[in-house]
Design a protein around this motif. Sequence first.
Motif, PDB file in Angstrom:
ATOM      1  N   GLY A 158     -22.465   2.498  18.938  1.00 36.95           N
ATOM      2  CA  GLY A 158     -22.325   3.877  19.424  1.00 36.95           C
ATOM      3  C   GLY A 158     -22.367   3.923  20.943  1.00 36.95           C
TER       4      GLY A 158
ATOM      5  N   GLU B 208     -22.932   7.753   9.862  1.00 33.37           N
ATOM      6  CA  GLU B 208     -22.833   7.282   8.466  1.00 33.37           C
ATOM      7  C   GLU B 208     -21.869   6.116   8.342  1.00 33.37           C
ATOM      8  OE1 GLU B 208     -23.777   6.442   5.449  1.00 33.37           O
ATOM      9  OE2 GLU B 208     -24.475   8.497   5.154  1.00 33.37           O
ATOM     10  N   ASP B 209     -22.000   5.395   7.232  1.00 31.12           N
ATOM     11  CA  ASP B 209     -21.096   4.292   6.935  1.00 31.12           C
ATOM     12  C   ASP B 209     -19.840   4.804   6.216  1.00 31.12           C
ATOM     13  OD1 ASP B 209     -20.341   1.525   6.437  1.00 31.12           O
ATOM     14  OD2 ASP B 209     -20.721   2.077   4.362  1.00 31.12           O
TER      15      ASP B 209
HETATM   16  P1  ATP Z   1     -17.535   2.619   9.434  1.00 29.20           P
HETATM   17  O1  ATP Z   1     -18.338   2.041   8.318  1.00 29.20           O
HETATM   18  O2  ATP Z   1     -17.474   4.115   9.406  1.00 29.20           O
HETATM   19  O3  ATP Z   1     -16.194   2.001   9.656  1.00 29.20           O
HETATM   20  P2  ATP Z   1     -19.215   1.129  11.296  1.00 29.20           P
HETATM   21  O4  ATP Z   1     -19.419   0.132  10.204  1.00 29.20           O
HETATM   22  O5  ATP Z   1     -18.716   0.716  12.611  1.00 29.20           O
HETATM   23  O6  ATP Z   1     -18.297   2.334  10.795  1.00 29.20           O
HETATM   24  P3  ATP Z   1     -21.865   2.058  10.775  1.00 29.20           P
HETATM   25  O7  ATP Z   1     -22.882   1.147  11.313  1.00 29.20           O
HETATM   26  O8  ATP Z   1     -21.536   2.007   9.328  1.00 29.20           O
HETATM   27  O9  ATP Z   1     -20.538   1.877  11.624  1.00 29.20           O
HETATM   28  O10 ATP Z   1     -22.217   3.568  11.184  1.00 29.20           O
HETATM   29  C1  ATP Z   1     -22.735   3.940  12.430  1.00 29.20           C
HETATM   30  C2  ATP Z   1     -21.730   4.734  13.239  1.00 29.20           C
HETATM   31  O11 ATP Z   1     -22.465   5.598  14.084  1.00 29.20           O
HETATM   32  C3  ATP Z   1     -20.844   3.886  14.163  1.00 29.20           C
HETATM   33  O12 ATP Z   1     -19.508   4.331  14.107  1.00 29.20           O
HETATM   34  C4  ATP Z   1     -21.419   4.121  15.577  1.00 29.20           C
HETATM   35  O13 ATP Z   1     -20.420   4.103  16.569  1.00 29.20           O
HETATM   36  C5  ATP Z   1     -22.005   5.512  15.434  1.00 29.20           C
HETATM   37  N1  ATP Z   1     -23.170   5.761  16.308  1.00 29.20           N
HETATM   38  C6  ATP Z   1     -24.207   4.924  16.577  1.00 29.20           C
HETATM   39  N2  ATP Z   1     -25.114   5.506  17.372  1.00 29.20           N
HETATM   40  C7  ATP Z   1     -24.675   6.773  17.597  1.00 29.20           C
HETATM   41  C8  ATP Z   1     -25.189   7.888  18.321  1.00 29.20           C
HETATM   42  N3  ATP Z   1     -26.340   7.814  18.989  1.00 29.20           N
HETATM   43  N4  ATP Z   1     -24.487   9.039  18.292  1.00 29.20           N
HETATM   44  C9  ATP Z   1     -23.322   9.127  17.626  1.00 29.20           C
HETATM   45  N5  ATP Z   1     -22.762   8.103  16.932  1.00 29.20           N
HETATM   46  C10 ATP Z   1     -23.430   6.943  16.915  1.00 29.20           C
END
Ligand code: ATP
Length: 249
Positions: free
Chosen positions: A39, A159-160
């Motif tokens: 993020g 979220e995921d």
């Molecule tokens: P996806 O599964 O949706 O493809 P991902 O596997 O990259 O995404 P996850 O770890 O499953 O990500 O979900 C966390 C998400 O939250 C990420 O897209 C990340 O960029 C986002 N994120 C993390 N910290 C923050 C924050 N402080 N504010 C907003 N978004 C955030």
Amino acid sequence: MNIPKSHPRYKSLLSREVVVSGFKNGLTSLAGLTAHGRGETFDYLLGEETFFFAHAALDAAASLLLLSKFPVISVNGNTAALAGRELVELSEILDAPLEINLFHPEKERERAISKHLKYLGAKKVLTPGGGLIPFLRSNRRMISREGQKKADVVLVPLEDGDRTEALIKMGKKVITIDLNPLSRTAQKADITIVDHIVRSMPILIKKITALKKETPEALRSILGQYDNETVLKDAIFQINQRLTKLSYE
Ligand code: ATP
Ligand code: MG
């Protein structure tokens, strides 16, 4: 850690410290720390502000939450640590339950998050049980019978992608807060607020408070004008434009 206010990354480092404390206090998982890093990266690339596309999504999110019959707020370790107070306030003004849903389910962490939210004033915190998301295999498919199972709208910040997709397949409207406009969650959700959760939650609360006075027709009109695809394209364009400027000016 003592971060000087003059540090150019002051706010970003402060959030990082909050997540690290969340980990030490048993709220956040180890994987949650790296998710926060992803993020941060996108925030850095975007320019660390709440842009017009996030405001558009926040207006639509506020309208949809107010029009919803049974909204539910999904909470994980990172959101509890970073925006616990605002999540409790949102739950109060919408009369929407908070429901804990962890990517890495651990009962002890569930209890720590519940305790933390109650300490911040939450009257009731739901935990997974009695409901299943049919399109997911792992433990993450557990949802609450009294919460997400019944919900028509679910706010799932940070979220995921799998869970987001599965909730949508169940027929629920999904609102997310996600700094990565390319993530599956961002791409699949009905409304994607591309902004830092710490910046966007207080704005969401303000917008809901202001829009509460509006008629359902006015709220439906805001929603009718909203286009999530454009919002995601605008966010990607913002990164693109900023990097182009930085590289050629
Ligand atoms: P996806 O599964 O949706 O493809 P991902 O596997 O990259 O995404 P996850 O770890 O499953 O990500 O979900 C966390 C998400 O939250 C990420 O897209 C990340 O960029 C986002 N994120 C993390 N910290 C923050 C924050 N402080 N504010 C907003 N978004 C955030
Ligand atoms: Mg993921």
